[in-house]
Design a protein around this motif. Structure first.
Motif, PDB file in Angstrom:
ATOM      1  N   TYR A   1       0.860  -1.179   0.000  1.00 11.38           N
ATOM      2  CA  TYR A   1       0.000   0.000   0.000  1.00 11.38           C
ATOM      3  C   TYR A   1       0.897   1.229   0.000  1.00 11.38           C
ATOM      4  O   TYR A   1       1.881   1.306   0.745  1.00 11.38           O
ATOM      5  N   TYR A   2       0.547   2.197  -0.857  1.00  8.19           N
ATOM      6  CA  TYR A   2       1.346   3.421  -0.983  1.00  8.19           C
ATOM      7  C   TYR A   2       0.514   4.591  -0.448  1.00  8.19           C
ATOM      8  O   TYR A   2      -0.328   5.154  -1.161  1.00  8.19           O
TER       9      TYR A   2
ATOM     10  N   GLU B   1      -0.137   8.053  -2.340  1.00  2.62           N
ATOM     11  CA  GLU B   1      -1.125   8.110  -3.415  1.00  2.62           C
ATOM     12  C   GLU B   1      -2.425   7.404  -3.043  1.00  2.62           C
ATOM     13  O   GLU B   1      -3.349   7.352  -3.853  1.00  2.62           O
ATOM     14  N   ASP B   2      -2.489   6.862  -1.831  1.00  2.00           N
ATOM     15  CA  ASP B   2      -3.665   6.133  -1.361  1.00  2.00           C
ATOM     16  C   ASP B   2      -4.046   5.024  -2.345  1.00  2.00           C
ATOM     17  O   ASP B   2      -5.206   4.906  -2.757  1.00  2.00           O
ATOM     18  N   GLN B   3      -3.089   4.200  -2.711  1.00  5.46           N
ATOM     19  CA  GLN B   3      -3.344   3.120  -3.652  1.00  5.46           C
ATOM     20  C   GLN B   3      -2.624   1.847  -3.221  1.00  5.46           C
ATOM     21  O   GLN B   3      -1.529   1.894  -2.644  1.00  5.46           O
ATOM     22  N   PHE B   4      -3.277   0.724  -3.523  1.00  7.27           N
ATOM     23  CA  PHE B   4      -2.647  -0.564  -3.299  1.00  7.27           C
ATOM     24  C   PHE B   4      -1.791  -0.928  -4.501  1.00  7.27           C
ATOM     25  O   PHE B   4      -2.126  -0.594  -5.643  1.00  7.27           O
ATOM     26  N   VAL B   5      -0.695  -1.607  -4.229  1.00  8.77           N
ATOM     27  CA  VAL B   5       0.280  -1.936  -5.271  1.00  8.77           C
ATOM     28  C   VAL B   5       0.492  -3.438  -5.291  1.00  8.77           C
ATOM     29  O   VAL B   5       0.818  -4.055  -4.273  1.00  8.77           O
TER      30      VAL B   5
ATOM     31  N   ASN C   1      11.078   2.429  -0.916  1.00  8.35           N
ATOM     32  CA  ASN C   1      11.284   2.512   0.533  1.00  8.35           C
ATOM     33  C   ASN C   1      10.150   1.725   1.196  1.00  8.35           C
ATOM     34  O   ASN C   1       8.995   2.140   1.158  1.00  8.35           O
ATOM     35  N   ILE C   2      10.491   0.584   1.799  1.00  4.11           N
ATOM     36  CA  ILE C   2       9.457  -0.359   2.235  1.00  4.11           C
ATOM     37  C   ILE C   2       9.512  -0.592   3.738  1.00  4.11           C
ATOM     38  O   ILE C   2      10.576  -0.739   4.320  1.00  4.11           O
TER      39      ILE C   2
ATOM     40  N   PHE D   1       6.395   2.613   1.047  1.00  7.07           N
ATOM     41  CA  PHE D   1       5.418   1.554   0.823  1.00  7.07           C
ATOM     42  C   PHE D   1       5.232   0.755   2.111  1.00  7.07           C
ATOM     43  O   PHE D   1       6.216   0.417   2.783  1.00  7.07           O
ATOM     44  N   LEU D   2       3.989   0.461   2.424  1.00  5.81           N
ATOM     45  CA  LEU D   2       3.677  -0.471   3.500  1.00  5.81           C
ATOM     46  C   LEU D   2       3.262  -1.777   2.846  1.00  5.81           C
ATOM     47  O   LEU D   2       2.290  -1.819   2.091  1.00  5.81           O
ATOM     48  N   CYS D   3       4.005  -2.839   3.113  1.00 10.14           N
ATOM     49  CA  CYS D   3       3.737  -4.121   2.473  1.00 10.14           C
ATOM     50  C   CYS D   3       3.320  -5.149   3.521  1.00 10.14           C
ATOM     51  O   CYS D   3       3.927  -5.247   4.588  1.00 10.14           O
ATOM     52  N   PHE D   4       2.290  -5.915   3.190  1.00 10.10           N
ATOM     53  CA  PHE D   4       1.686  -6.849   4.135  1.00 10.10           C
ATOM     54  C   PHE D   4       2.186  -8.265   3.860  1.00 10.10           C
ATOM     55  O   PHE D   4       2.067  -8.766   2.741  1.00 10.10           O
TER      56      PHE D   4
END
Length: 543
Positions: A66-67, A70-74, A118-119, A194-197
């Motif tokens: 999630y970025y 830009e409020d978007q999932f990647v 950047n994660i 980036f926030l990655c799950f």
């Protein structure tokens, strides 16, 4: 001199920028919770997903990002065909209100080898969810909490976390979500990372959904849900009540027995103008206490409703509390002038769900003079001053609001937010009628506790001596859970020699037959238990 000042200024700007960035970063990490975050750079950047379900699709993702900026999932992809991946997200929604596109999952795609990312990694199993209308109790329960409850049960994880991805702030009813999961709120978009799950779920179960609100030109009404029974609603409601400590609170003075009705009092719009008169008349006619709730603590409200005989109130979100009523309770819904109860049925539909066993009645104000309209309200609250005089006059002259779609019909908003002088005698009459039906239904429901099919009899034995056929058996194991002392046993006996078939009904655990019995014959014997007219499973023996 100027150069020195400029250099110092640049340093100050740089230090200030670092401070601001760090401040935002720390605030977001605090928002998510430090225990959710890690900086492990060795994680796989290839997103993978698995989906199941059709009407209510749920997908499990690994390495979904999630970025916030830009409020978007990647979705991090390799050389796979993007269109094929996209097609698997059809009907995937962050909400049970999946008819609205705003809740659809629409990611952007980046190659997994993209550089300069950047994660920060979010660990644990996280449900990504968007609240529908978190300031409205009806929508919180029907559209959010019940679907989430069944989703959590379906996924089977005990450590699920819930991350709200909507733009709503903290709301008063958020405590209901926190009953079942560790809740966090969407991080801000003030930093480019980036926030990655590691493990995320999108989609919720719709097994508990019974109503839709009239989007895309439709009118509101019940949804077609053949799966839905009271089981799915009552298990969730009982769990909520238990988490709110209602069992403990039942020792309170007014909650030890179901000797009262609950009147929902509205204090801003849709008020009952003669509320005190209504309370007095209800007490007189029903011989019951009337407890008034309005802005009470949510836990107190739920626990009060759980132990009540029923609810009375104007059409509105608080009537969703009928979800917590016990079977055999009553729900009396009042409607302002020009509002047809047949066109607005979320609570009538709730009461009619198989197994809910709620006695529903409605009352509609048919006298315009008993209404107090508010044309001066804001348009969202039913005001019509912003409309032309001709349209205003047409709305005020209506005797019934025409059918309409959601959600800003001025005619509906104007009439639904009228205050009302209710007919206290009529409302008391239908309340008493509902209570009478409730008492009758309560007797039936108590009896229906034993409306279960008896299991097979145990230890069936037979013997034939001196042309006497003796049978013995033990009662079915589940008879111990049936509140009925009268258990019958039906015995069917067929002679293979005589080709005869006879039936006997006994109340004991043994029986001996002598009539036309020949020990050289072979007998086919069937026996089953019966209680309250319900016949149990047949047990066969050859003798």
């Amino acid at each position: 001199m100027h150069c020195g000042i400029l250099a110092v200024s640049n340093i100050l700007v740089c230090v200030l920028s670092i401070y601001i960035y760090s401040k935002f970063t720390l605030e977001d990490m605090k928002l998510l919770g430090e225990e959710w975050i890690s900086n492990n750079s060795n994680e796989s950047m290839l997103t993978m997903h698995w989906c199941f379900g059709q009407q209510s699709k749920i997908c499990h993702f690994q390495s979904l990002c999630y970025y916030p900026f830009e409020d978007q999932f990647v979705y991090m992809i390799d050389s796979s065909a993007i269109n094929e991946v996209k097609s698997s997200f059809h009907s995937l929604s962050f909400s049970s209100v999946n008819e609205l596109d705003v809740f659809s999952f629409v990611p952007v795609f980046l190659h997994q080898n993209s550089t300069r990312l950047n994660i920060r990694w979010i660990h644990g199993n996280v449900i990504l969810f968007k609240r529908f209308k978190p300031d409205n109790l009806m929508h919180v329960l029907h559209d959010d909490v019940l679907p989430l409850y069944h989703t959590i049960k379906l996924l089977g994880h005990e450590d699920l976390k819930l991350l709200f991805m909507d733009d709503h702030s903290q709301e008063p009813y958020d405590s209901l979500y926190k009953i079942f999961a560790d809740v966090k709120y969407k991080p801000s978009g003030k930093k480019q990372e980036f926030l990655c799950f590691k493990s995320a779920f999108i989609g919720v179960s719709s097994v508990s959904k019974w109503y839709q609100y009239g989007y895309h030109g439709n009118v509101q009404g019940p949804v077609s849900n053949e799966e839905l029974t009271a089981f799915y609603l009552q298990t969730a409601a009982n769990s909520i009540a238990s988490k709110l400590k209602c069992a403990k609170n039942s020792d309170n003075q007014h909650m030890s027995v179901k000797d009262y009705l609950v009147l929902i009092s509205r204090t801003e719009t849709r008020k009952i103008l003669n509320e005190e008169e209504l309370i007095s008349q209800l007490k007189l006619i029903t011989k019951m206490n009337i407890l008034v709730i309005s802005d009470n603590d949510l836990s107190e409200i739920v626990c009060t409703v759980v132990m009540s005989r029923g609810i009375i109130g104007m059409h509105g979100a608080s009537l969703i509390l009928g979800l917590f009523l016990k079977p055999g309770s009553i729900l009396i819904e009042l409607f302002p002038y020009a509002i047809n109860p047949d066109n607005y049925t979320p609570y009538h539909t709730l009461a009619d769900i198989p197994g809910m066993s709620i006695i529903y009645r409605s009352w509609r104000n048919m006298k315009k003079e008993n209404s107090l309209a508010h044309p001066e309200y804001s348009p969202e609250g039913g005001g019509i001053k912003h409309l032309s005089e001709e349209i205003q006059a047409g709305i005020m002259d209506q005797i019934e609001v025409p059918l309409h779609s959601c959600c800003s019909d001025p005619s509906f908003l104007f009439h639904i937010n009228q205050d009302t002088i209710v007919d206290v005698e009529k409302v008391s009459e239908i309340t008493l009628d509902a209570l009478t039906d409730s008492q009758q239904k309560d007797k039936t429901d108590r009896k229906s506790v034993s409306f279960m099919e008896p299991s097979v009899v145990k230890q069936l034995h037979c013997s034939c001596i001196d042309n006497k056929l003796s049978l013995s058996w033990e009662r079915p194991w589940n008879i111990d859970f049936v509140n009925d002392d009268v258990i019958h046993y039906k015995i069917g006996i067929q002679s293979r020699m005589l080709k005869t078939y006879k039936v006997y009904v006994v109340n004991d655990y043994s029986y001996t037959l002598e009539d036309e019995i020949d020990c050289f014959d072979t007998y086919d014997i069937w026996i089953n238990a019966e209680t309250n007219g319900i016949q149990g499973v047949l047990k066969y023996i050859e003798c």
